[in-house]
Design a protein around this motif. Sequence first.
Motif, PDB file in Angstrom:
ATOM      1  N   GLY A   1       0.811  -1.198   0.000  1.00  0.00           N
ATOM      2  CA  GLY A   1       0.000   0.000   0.000  1.00  0.00           C
ATOM      3  C   GLY A   1       0.853   1.260   0.000  1.00  0.00           C
ATOM      4  O   GLY A   1       0.537   2.242  -0.694  1.00  0.00           O
ATOM      5  N   LEU A   2       1.942   1.252   0.765  1.00  0.00           N
ATOM      6  CA  LEU A   2       2.850   2.406   0.768  1.00  0.00           C
ATOM      7  C   LEU A   2       3.471   2.618  -0.607  1.00  0.00           C
ATOM      8  O   LEU A   2       3.621   3.766  -1.070  1.00  0.00           O
ATOM      9  CB  LEU A   2       3.945   2.213   1.814  1.00  0.00           C
ATOM     10  CG  LEU A   2       3.531   2.320   3.287  1.00  0.00           C
ATOM     11  CD1 LEU A   2       4.733   2.066   4.189  1.00  0.00           C
ATOM     12  CD2 LEU A   2       2.923   3.680   3.600  1.00  0.00           C
ATOM     13  N   ALA A   3       3.852   1.530  -1.255  1.00  0.00           N
ATOM     14  CA  ALA A   3       4.443   1.645  -2.594  1.00  0.00           C
ATOM     15  C   ALA A   3       3.434   2.273  -3.562  1.00  0.00           C
ATOM     16  O   ALA A   3       3.797   3.105  -4.411  1.00  0.00           O
ATOM     17  CB  ALA A   3       4.893   0.277  -3.085  1.00  0.00           C
ATOM     18  N   ARG A   4       2.163   1.903  -3.438  1.00  0.00           N
ATOM     19  CA  ARG A   4       1.138   2.465  -4.323  1.00  0.00           C
ATOM     20  C   ARG A   4       0.770   3.886  -3.908  1.00  0.00           C
ATOM     21  O   ARG A   4       0.369   4.700  -4.750  1.00  0.00           O
ATOM     22  CB  ARG A   4      -0.074   1.551  -4.349  1.00  0.00           C
ATOM     23  CG  ARG A   4       0.304   0.171  -4.881  1.00  0.00           C
ATOM     24  CD  ARG A   4      -0.860  -0.746  -5.109  1.00  0.00           C
ATOM     25  NE  ARG A   4      -0.350  -2.106  -5.363  1.00  0.00           N
ATOM     26  CZ  ARG A   4      -1.081  -3.120  -5.772  1.00  0.00           C
ATOM     27  NH1 ARG A   4      -2.380  -2.929  -5.992  1.00  0.00           N
ATOM     28  NH2 ARG A   4      -0.547  -4.309  -5.975  1.00  0.00           N
ATOM     29  N   LEU A   5       0.897   4.188  -2.605  1.00  0.00           N
ATOM     30  CA  LEU A   5       0.679   5.550  -2.132  1.00  0.00           C
ATOM     31  C   LEU A   5       1.666   6.504  -2.787  1.00  0.00           C
ATOM     32  O   LEU A   5       1.318   7.640  -3.123  1.00  0.00           O
ATOM     33  CB  LEU A   5       0.817   5.599  -0.614  1.00  0.00           C
ATOM     34  CG  LEU A   5       0.721   6.971   0.060  1.00  0.00           C
ATOM     35  CD1 LEU A   5      -0.671   7.575  -0.141  1.00  0.00           C
ATOM     36  CD2 LEU A   5       1.037   6.858   1.553  1.00  0.00           C
TER      37      LEU A   5
ATOM     38  N   LEU B   1       0.025   7.095  -6.078  1.00  0.00           N
ATOM     39  CA  LEU B   1      -1.300   7.699  -5.982  1.00  0.00           C
ATOM     40  C   LEU B   1      -1.244   9.135  -5.493  1.00  0.00           C
ATOM     41  O   LEU B   1      -2.027   9.992  -5.939  1.00  0.00           O
ATOM     42  CB  LEU B   1      -2.167   6.860  -5.027  1.00  0.00           C
ATOM     43  CG  LEU B   1      -3.589   7.344  -4.762  1.00  0.00           C
ATOM     44  CD1 LEU B   1      -4.423   7.279  -6.043  1.00  0.00           C
ATOM     45  CD2 LEU B   1      -4.243   6.520  -3.659  1.00  0.00           C
ATOM     46  N   ALA B   2      -0.339   9.420  -4.566  1.00  0.00           N
ATOM     47  CA  ALA B   2      -0.234  10.755  -3.966  1.00  0.00           C
ATOM     48  C   ALA B   2       1.217  11.220  -4.065  1.00  0.00           C
ATOM     49  O   ALA B   2       1.915  11.346  -3.058  1.00  0.00           O
ATOM     50  CB  ALA B   2      -0.718  10.725  -2.525  1.00  0.00           C
TER      51      ALA B   2
ATOM     52  N   SER C   1      -6.160  -5.785   0.155  1.00  0.00           N
ATOM     53  CA  SER C   1      -6.140  -4.838  -0.962  1.00  0.00           C
ATOM     54  C   SER C   1      -5.164  -3.693  -0.732  1.00  0.00           C
ATOM     55  O   SER C   1      -5.490  -2.709  -0.051  1.00  0.00           O
ATOM     56  CB  SER C   1      -7.545  -4.262  -1.197  1.00  0.00           C
ATOM     57  OG  SER C   1      -7.514  -3.233  -2.166  1.00  0.00           O
ATOM     58  N   PRO C   2      -3.956  -3.764  -1.311  1.00  0.00           N
ATOM     59  CA  PRO C   2      -3.019  -2.638  -1.188  1.00  0.00           C
ATOM     60  C   PRO C   2      -3.595  -1.337  -1.733  1.00  0.00           C
ATOM     61  O   PRO C   2      -3.311  -0.259  -1.193  1.00  0.00           O
ATOM     62  CB  PRO C   2      -1.815  -3.106  -2.018  1.00  0.00           C
ATOM     63  CG  PRO C   2      -1.891  -4.594  -2.009  1.00  0.00           C
ATOM     64  CD  PRO C   2      -3.356  -4.911  -2.025  1.00  0.00           C
ATOM     65  N   ASP C   3      -4.434  -1.433  -2.762  1.00  0.00           N
ATOM     66  CA  ASP C   3      -5.037  -0.222  -3.316  1.00  0.00           C
ATOM     67  C   ASP C   3      -5.942   0.461  -2.300  1.00  0.00           C
ATOM     68  O   ASP C   3      -5.953   1.698  -2.190  1.00  0.00           O
ATOM     69  CB  ASP C   3      -5.844  -0.562  -4.572  1.00  0.00           C
ATOM     70  CG  ASP C   3      -4.954  -0.868  -5.773  1.00  0.00           C
ATOM     71  OD1 ASP C   3      -3.820  -0.363  -5.806  1.00  0.00           O
ATOM     72  OD2 ASP C   3      -5.400  -1.607  -6.657  1.00  0.00           O
ATOM     73  N   ALA C   4      -6.703  -0.343  -1.557  1.00  0.00           N
ATOM     74  CA  ALA C   4      -7.587   0.229  -0.538  1.00  0.00           C
ATOM     75  C   ALA C   4      -6.783   0.909   0.557  1.00  0.00           C
ATOM     76  O   ALA C   4      -7.157   1.986   1.044  1.00  0.00           O
ATOM     77  CB  ALA C   4      -8.478  -0.859   0.044  1.00  0.00           C
ATOM     78  N   TRP C   5      -5.665   0.302   0.946  1.00  0.00           N
ATOM     79  CA  TRP C   5      -4.817   0.906   1.970  1.00  0.00           C
ATOM     80  C   TRP C   5      -4.182   2.190   1.456  1.00  0.00           C
ATOM     81  O   TRP C   5      -4.108   3.187   2.175  1.00  0.00           O
ATOM     82  CB  TRP C   5      -3.758  -0.091   2.461  1.00  0.00           C
ATOM     83  CG  TRP C   5      -4.377  -1.062   3.393  1.00  0.00           C
ATOM     84  CD1 TRP C   5      -4.942  -2.271   3.087  1.00  0.00           C
ATOM     85  CD2 TRP C   5      -4.572  -0.879   4.802  1.00  0.00           C
ATOM     86  NE1 TRP C   5      -5.471  -2.851   4.215  1.00  0.00           N
ATOM     87  CE2 TRP C   5      -5.269  -2.031   5.274  1.00  0.00           C
ATOM     88  CE3 TRP C   5      -4.239   0.123   5.690  1.00  0.00           C
ATOM     89  CZ2 TRP C   5      -5.625  -2.187   6.615  1.00  0.00           C
ATOM     90  CZ3 TRP C   5      -4.594  -0.025   7.022  1.00  0.00           C
ATOM     91  CH2 TRP C   5      -5.272  -1.174   7.480  1.00  0.00           C
ATOM     92  N   ALA C   6      -3.738   2.168   0.216  1.00  0.00           N
ATOM     93  CA  ALA C   6      -3.143   3.379  -0.351  1.00  0.00           C
ATOM     94  C   ALA C   6      -4.172   4.509  -0.390  1.00  0.00           C
ATOM     95  O   ALA C   6      -3.855   5.662  -0.052  1.00  0.00           O
ATOM     96  CB  ALA C   6      -2.622   3.083  -1.755  1.00  0.00           C
ATOM     97  N   ALA C   7      -5.415   4.194  -0.775  1.00  0.00           N
ATOM     98  CA  ALA C   7      -6.447   5.228  -0.859  1.00  0.00           C
ATOM     99  C   ALA C   7      -6.759   5.802   0.520  1.00  0.00           C
ATOM    100  O   ALA C   7      -6.906   7.023   0.685  1.00  0.00           O
ATOM    101  CB  ALA C   7      -7.713   4.643  -1.493  1.00  0.00           C
TER     102      ALA C   7
END
Length: 369
Positions: A206-210, A213-214, A320-326
């Motif tokens: 999730g951090l990697a996708r954060l 994403l941001a 869901s890494p995406d959910a954590w990133a969001a």
Amino acid sequence: MHICLSDGWGGLEMYPARIIPELQRQGWEAHGLALAGSRVAVSLAAAGIEPLTVPSRGRALLQVGPVLTYLKRHGIEVLHCHKSSDLRLGALLASLRPGLKLFFTDHMGVTRPKKGLYHRWAYGRVTRLFAISEATRARNLAAFPLPATRIQRLYLGIDLAPYAPQLDEAARQSLRLELGVPVGSVAIGLPGRLTDGKGHEVWLEGLARLRELASDLAWHGVLIGGLTAGEGSEESYVARLRERVVALGLQERVTFTGFRHDLPRLFEALDVVCVPSRNEAFGLTVVEAMAAGKAVIGADSGAIPELLEADSGRLAAPDSPDAWAAAMAELGRDAALRSRLGQAARLRAERQFGVTAHVAALGEAYSQA
């Protein structure tokens, strides 16, 4: 007498020493039975009672005579077990001394039926079984050979006082720098034992996708927990997490703190607390973070949704890494939202999860018996 014959160290093992001072404040005479030299025994002594000890779980059954003598000498009428394996001794004591009341707290959340002959004998002697959440009570009803009237949901409680803010801004910033958090960054922490099932890998993904994403958000991840077996973690799992951090290119953005004694102060240094455990029976870390007034993101599974209301935190799918990133992006970008969620979380912790109310309910169950 609280019985905990464990040589491990986690929430289950910490529980007796955590509540015994409050039991004493509420008028109970508390005793403990633990393994000699265990951290449970040490914690009980630190809480102000010198526990009765046995050399091993196996030999505890051979010590039943001396234990019965101790119970009689001190007029002990209530036994409270915290590990299912300790029920062998607890049920034997209750069988040999009619009138003893036997309680059991299912800290782990049973996952398979326990209705064989042994279980019917042991659990048949349990006066009351405490489930630590509605999620675990549902499992308990299906798994144990007990009627619903003998299975009570009793949320765990903590001493809220240590989690109230104590650091001034200079001390808080100093601690953040010690944790590797750059000035102006949002500190996103994950406290707890570094063992499989706690969701660390999904959180790292999730951090990697954060980061994508941001891309405009400055943040730093803080992994709080022991790094060795002696500190309660799985060393092979820690090594796997370190490898994953490197593979994801997060070496400069994630700190491993190791075991810390100052968790309440670490909460002060964080802006967002994440608890991605897949199947928590309760979620003590969630409650601690709430007591600290932190904005919490918890896994939408197990008992965690019972603890976090919409106005006091956020939930994310545990796989869901995406959910954590969001969720991390939403809270990371909005300091006012973090403050509102944190204040609501603190109030909910005060209403629902204080140790005083927990022990009062526990004492009422003892008295009714």
